[in-house]
Write a protein that holds these residues in place. Structure first.
Motif, PDB file in Angstrom:
ATOM      1  N   VAL A 194      39.452 182.829  17.156  1.00  0.00           N
ATOM      2  CA  VAL A 194      40.660 182.802  17.981  1.00  0.00           C
ATOM      3  C   VAL A 194      41.196 184.218  18.197  1.00  0.00           C
ATOM      4  O   VAL A 194      41.318 184.678  19.321  1.00  0.00           O
ATOM      5  N   LEU A 195      41.510 184.920  17.112  1.00  0.00           N
ATOM      6  CA  LEU A 195      42.096 186.256  17.212  1.00  0.00           C
ATOM      7  C   LEU A 195      41.135 187.376  16.839  1.00  0.00           C
ATOM      8  O   LEU A 195      41.373 188.537  17.187  1.00  0.00           O
ATOM      9  N   LEU A 236      44.596 183.371   8.433  1.00  0.00           N
ATOM     10  CA  LEU A 236      45.198 182.850   9.664  1.00  0.00           C
ATOM     11  C   LEU A 236      44.120 182.330  10.612  1.00  0.00           C
ATOM     12  O   LEU A 236      44.268 181.252  11.203  1.00  0.00           O
ATOM     13  N   GLU A 237      43.048 183.085  10.736  1.00  0.00           N
ATOM     14  CA  GLU A 237      41.958 182.678  11.638  1.00  0.00           C
ATOM     15  C   GLU A 237      41.323 181.362  11.192  1.00  0.00           C
ATOM     16  O   GLU A 237      41.031 180.482  12.017  1.00  0.00           O
ATOM     17  N   ARG A 250      42.731 178.944   9.711  1.00  0.00           N
ATOM     18  CA  ARG A 250      43.636 177.839  10.067  1.00  0.00           C
ATOM     19  C   ARG A 250      43.641 177.585  11.572  1.00  0.00           C
ATOM     20  O   ARG A 250      43.606 176.436  12.019  1.00  0.00           O
ATOM     21  N   LEU A 251      43.663 178.650  12.352  1.00  0.00           N
ATOM     22  CA  LEU A 251      43.724 178.497  13.802  1.00  0.00           C
ATOM     23  C   LEU A 251      42.504 177.767  14.360  1.00  0.00           C
ATOM     24  O   LEU A 251      42.637 176.917  15.249  1.00  0.00           O
ATOM     25  N   LEU A 291      43.561 174.363  16.557  1.00  0.00           N
ATOM     26  CA  LEU A 291      43.610 174.519  18.005  1.00  0.00           C
ATOM     27  C   LEU A 291      42.460 173.759  18.679  1.00  0.00           C
ATOM     28  O   LEU A 291      41.377 173.624  18.119  1.00  0.00           O
ATOM     29  N   SER A 300      40.255 177.917  22.644  1.00  0.00           N
ATOM     30  CA  SER A 300      40.294 179.280  22.135  1.00  0.00           C
ATOM     31  C   SER A 300      40.183 180.264  23.292  1.00  0.00           C
ATOM     32  O   SER A 300      39.482 179.983  24.270  1.00  0.00           O
TER      33      SER A 300
END
Length: 263
Positions: free
Chosen positions: A201-202, A241-242, A244-245, A249, A252
């Motif tokens: 995602v990020l 964080l990644e 979890r995302l 989600l 993406s």
């Protein structure tokens, strides 16, 4: 757009000089950050493949574009015994044969395998982070047809792509196609889409995001990964964080994983 021979030479030189996560990943972000990024990739790959109910002890697996063997290792961890890998470059294949002596590796171009892959001889095929590097659309579709011929009816195809909702993006070494274009090409090759989920995602280029966000986030990532130390710290901070995302989600702005079945 580079010619195919130029692209092969580019990857031959790149993997010869850097046969690590950064050589096959987002090179500008450095190896330390890429290691964290590949941890997220590994978890997502294992999680999605585990849901398919495959008996990998008896399955015949083909991994296309094996690179450093990252996904060959994932198949081994999942219990696969019969693994064939292939890559466009001699640099990768020579080293893969030493790293994974129990697997078989071929030097071939998946868009023109020349009879190296027997029809319907594999139960599952993976092509991870590779198809968007086929910059000629005709060769891209030819690669999917070759994969479709190699996997048995009812077999599984696992791939990662960028699946753009925005207009396609073309560069010398990468083309990001739209989701409708890719799904149409998969359909032509005999595949039905089962599902598509975020893989990152990020922690990757925001190719399917608004251009302003893509530029800002890309600049920030490059800034915080200027050294291997800061790259490792940035990866360590983003990693939880990644993880979890990618679980919560449905879409993406970057690489996603898709599961297909051969009709």
């Amino acid at each position: 757009m580079k010619e195919h021979t130029q692209l092969r030479e580019f990857w031959e030189n790149r993997l010869q000089s850097d046969w690590t996560e950064s050589g096959v990943g987002y090179k500008q972000l450095g190896r330390a950050f890429n290691i964290w990024m590949y941890r997220v990739r590994a978890e997502g790959f294992r999680r999605e493949v585990a849901t398919l109910g495959l008996d990998l002890r008896d399955a015949r697996v083909l991994d296309v574009g094996s690179g450093t063997g990252f996904y060959v290792r994932r198949w081994q961890e999942l219990g696969a015994k019969s693994i064939t890998g292939c890559d466009l470059t001699d640099a990768a294949v020579h080293r893969l044969r030493g790293r994974f002596p129990s697997a078989r590796f071929l030097r071939l171009d998946i868009a023109d395998p020349g009879g190296a892959l027997d029809p319907a001889s594999f139960d599952v095929v993976s092509v991870m982070d590779m198809l968007f590097h086929i910059t000629d659309d005709t060769r891209y579709r030819a690669a999917l047809r070759a994969i479709g011929e190699a996997v048995r009816p009812g077999g599984v195809f696992v791939l990662s792509e960028n699946f753009l909702h925005r207009p396609e993006q073309r560069g010398d070494h990468q083309v990001n196609h739209t989701l409708p274009w890719i799904t149409a090409a998969l359909d032509e090759a005999g595949f039905d889409v089962v599902r598509r989920v975020p893989m990152l995602v990020l922690m990757n280029a925001q190719v399917d995001a608004h251009p302003l966000w893509r530029k800002l986030w890309g600049g920030l990532l490059r800034a915080v990964t200027l050294t291997e130390i800061t790259g490792w710290l940035a990866g360590a901070l983003l990693y939880p964080l990644e993880r979890r995302l990618v679980r919560i989600l449905r879409e993406s702005p970057t690489t996603e994983l898709m599961i297909c079945r051969r009709r």
